[in-house]
Design an enzyme around this catalytic site. Structure first.
Site, PDB file in Angstrom:
ATOM      1  N   HIS A  63      -6.300  -3.504   7.580  1.00 31.34           N
ATOM      2  CA  HIS A  63      -4.984  -3.023   8.010  1.00 31.34           C
ATOM      3  C   HIS A  63      -4.639  -3.422   9.435  1.00 31.34           C
ATOM      4  O   HIS A  63      -3.560  -3.924   9.706  1.00 31.34           O
ATOM      5  CB  HIS A  63      -4.924  -1.497   7.873  1.00 31.34           C
ATOM      6  CG  HIS A  63      -3.618  -0.917   8.307  1.00 31.34           C
ATOM      7  ND1 HIS A  63      -3.328  -0.617   9.629  1.00 31.34           N
ATOM      8  CD2 HIS A  63      -2.496  -0.613   7.611  1.00 31.34           C
ATOM      9  CE1 HIS A  63      -2.093  -0.136   9.708  1.00 31.34           C
ATOM     10  NE2 HIS A  63      -1.563  -0.121   8.497  1.00 31.34           N
ATOM     11  N   ASP A  66      -3.921  -3.934   2.024  1.00 30.04           N
ATOM     12  CA  ASP A  66      -3.323  -4.813   3.032  1.00 30.04           C
ATOM     13  C   ASP A  66      -4.113  -6.115   3.128  1.00 30.04           C
ATOM     14  O   ASP A  66      -5.348  -6.078   3.174  1.00 30.04           O
ATOM     15  CB  ASP A  66      -3.362  -4.120   4.403  1.00 30.04           C
ATOM     16  CG  ASP A  66      -2.764  -2.730   4.346  1.00 30.04           C
ATOM     17  OD1 ASP A  66      -1.551  -2.629   4.123  1.00 30.04           O
ATOM     18  OD2 ASP A  66      -3.518  -1.732   4.501  1.00 30.04           O
ATOM     19  N   HIS A 118      -3.488   4.678  -1.528  1.00 30.01           N
ATOM     20  CA  HIS A 118      -3.066   3.932  -0.344  1.00 30.01           C
ATOM     21  C   HIS A 118      -4.265   3.294   0.366  1.00 30.01           C
ATOM     22  O   HIS A 118      -5.321   3.898   0.461  1.00 30.01           O
ATOM     23  CB  HIS A 118      -2.347   4.919   0.596  1.00 30.01           C
ATOM     24  CG  HIS A 118      -1.770   4.301   1.819  1.00 30.01           C
ATOM     25  ND1 HIS A 118      -2.052   4.757   3.081  1.00 30.01           N
ATOM     26  CD2 HIS A 118      -0.909   3.260   1.978  1.00 30.01           C
ATOM     27  CE1 HIS A 118      -1.376   4.038   3.962  1.00 30.01           C
ATOM     28  NE2 HIS A 118      -0.686   3.122   3.324  1.00 30.01           N
ATOM     29  N   GLU A 172       0.032  -5.772  -0.125  1.00 33.81           N
ATOM     30  CA  GLU A 172       0.891  -5.805   1.064  1.00 33.81           C
ATOM     31  C   GLU A 172       0.444  -6.949   1.959  1.00 33.81           C
ATOM     32  O   GLU A 172      -0.671  -6.938   2.491  1.00 33.81           O
ATOM     33  CB  GLU A 172       0.844  -4.477   1.835  1.00 33.81           C
ATOM     34  CG  GLU A 172       1.837  -4.538   2.995  1.00 33.81           C
ATOM     35  CD  GLU A 172       1.735  -3.376   3.977  1.00 33.81           C
ATOM     36  OE1 GLU A 172       1.307  -2.269   3.612  1.00 33.81           O
ATOM     37  OE2 GLU A 172       2.102  -3.614   5.146  1.00 33.81           O
ATOM     38  N   GLU A 189      -2.679   0.297  -3.498  1.00 33.40           N
ATOM     39  CA  GLU A 189      -2.040  -0.558  -2.495  1.00 33.40           C
ATOM     40  C   GLU A 189      -3.133  -0.982  -1.529  1.00 33.40           C
ATOM     41  O   GLU A 189      -4.036  -0.196  -1.225  1.00 33.40           O
ATOM     42  CB  GLU A 189      -0.969   0.258  -1.740  1.00 33.40           C
ATOM     43  CG  GLU A 189      -0.222  -0.510  -0.661  1.00 33.40           C
ATOM     44  CD  GLU A 189      -0.767  -0.370   0.746  1.00 33.40           C
ATOM     45  OE1 GLU A 189      -0.194  -0.943   1.667  1.00 33.40           O
ATOM     46  OE2 GLU A 189      -1.805   0.309   0.941  1.00 33.40           O
TER      47      GLU A 189
END
Ligand code: G3P
Ligand code: MG
Length: 247
Positions: free
Chosen positions: A53, A40, A11, A106, A38
């Site tokens: 993020h 951002d 993550h 993301e 993953e």
């Protein structure tokens, strides 16, 4: 095109053993055997897609203020932890492609920048991932961003991201021609899992930071988890489920 869906995603590009959303994190995840990460993606003040993020710089860097107001010259001089620089999206793609990692990109627009962020990330993704053996999975909490990704980069699979899964989630998945449902592990109901299973939609849960929770979620039928705890991963739990995502 189909590809196997890994069960474990590091993550925020590598989680807690390295600074989040950095190339060091991505490299560490790969080194520890993770098949997927993953991260951002947001736009800088100059419109450059970068990995971060929060909408502001304070928590993860030594800078101050909104990301969307900060020019690249300043952003790329900041320390994102342990001497790491904030990476550009294209650098993260190159790292993932080089390391053979599946990326969950993301789209994380700063408020008011949904369209601009999605258009930039979708268009650039089409170029950066061209010819890649494994296409990324694009997700977002922003419905608008996913609609734009669907329209501008339809060949890249999409995952719909909810904090709390709404009753009409399947209609949203269909509308976006998405391949997966991503949601917070807390509050995920067995009804949603049963509906997802019935319609062959894999469910991916964030953020799962204990082995017990991971085990329990897999037993309930969750297909994959996002974790900050890189150390939880073992070769036993890394087994691919052989799920095919069509994109
Ligand atoms: O994409 C899953 C997860 O990363 C969503 O939450 O806030 O950590 O980006 P957040
Ligand atoms: Mg995220």
């Amino acid at each position: 095109m189909g590809f196997p869906l890994p069960r474990w995603f590091a993550h925020r590009g590598g989680g807690s053993l390295a600074p989040e959303n950095t190339l060091a994190g991505i490299r560490l995840a790969a080194q520890m055997g993770y098949p997927a990460v993953e991260f951002d993606v947001m736009l800088s003040g100059d419109g450059t897609p970068i990995l971060i993020h929060d909408e502001t710089l304070e928590r993860t860097t030594n800078g101050r203020g909104p990301v969307s107001d900060t020019p690249d010259k300043v952003l790329f001089s900041l320390d994102a932890g342990q001497g790491e620089r904030i990476p550009r999206y294209d650098e993260a793609v190159a790292a993932c492609r080089g390391l053979g990692l599946l990326a969950n990109v993301e789209i994380k627009p700063a408020t008011g920048f949904e369209r601009e962020t999605a258009e930039t990330v979708a268009r650039l993704s089409g170029v950066l991932w061209q010819g890649a053996a494994v296409q990324p999975l694009i997700s977002s909490f922003s419905l608008e961003a996913l609609e734009i990704a669907r329209d501008l980069a339809p060949q890249i699979p999409r995952g719909v991201l909810f904090e709390r899964v709404p009753a009409d989630w399947l209609a949203v998945v269909r509308h976006l021609q998405a391949v997966s449902l991503h949601c917070a592990a807390d509050g995920l109901s067995d009804d949603v899992l049963a509906e997802a299973r019935a319609h062959d939609v894999p469910v991916l849960c964030y953020t799962v930071n204990s082995a017990d929770s991971a085990k329990s979620l897999f037993e309930r039928g969750v297909s994959a988890i996002f974790t900050d705890r890189l150390d939880l991963f073992t070769s036993e739990t890394s087994a691919y489920k052989g799920l095919q995502l069509d994109g």
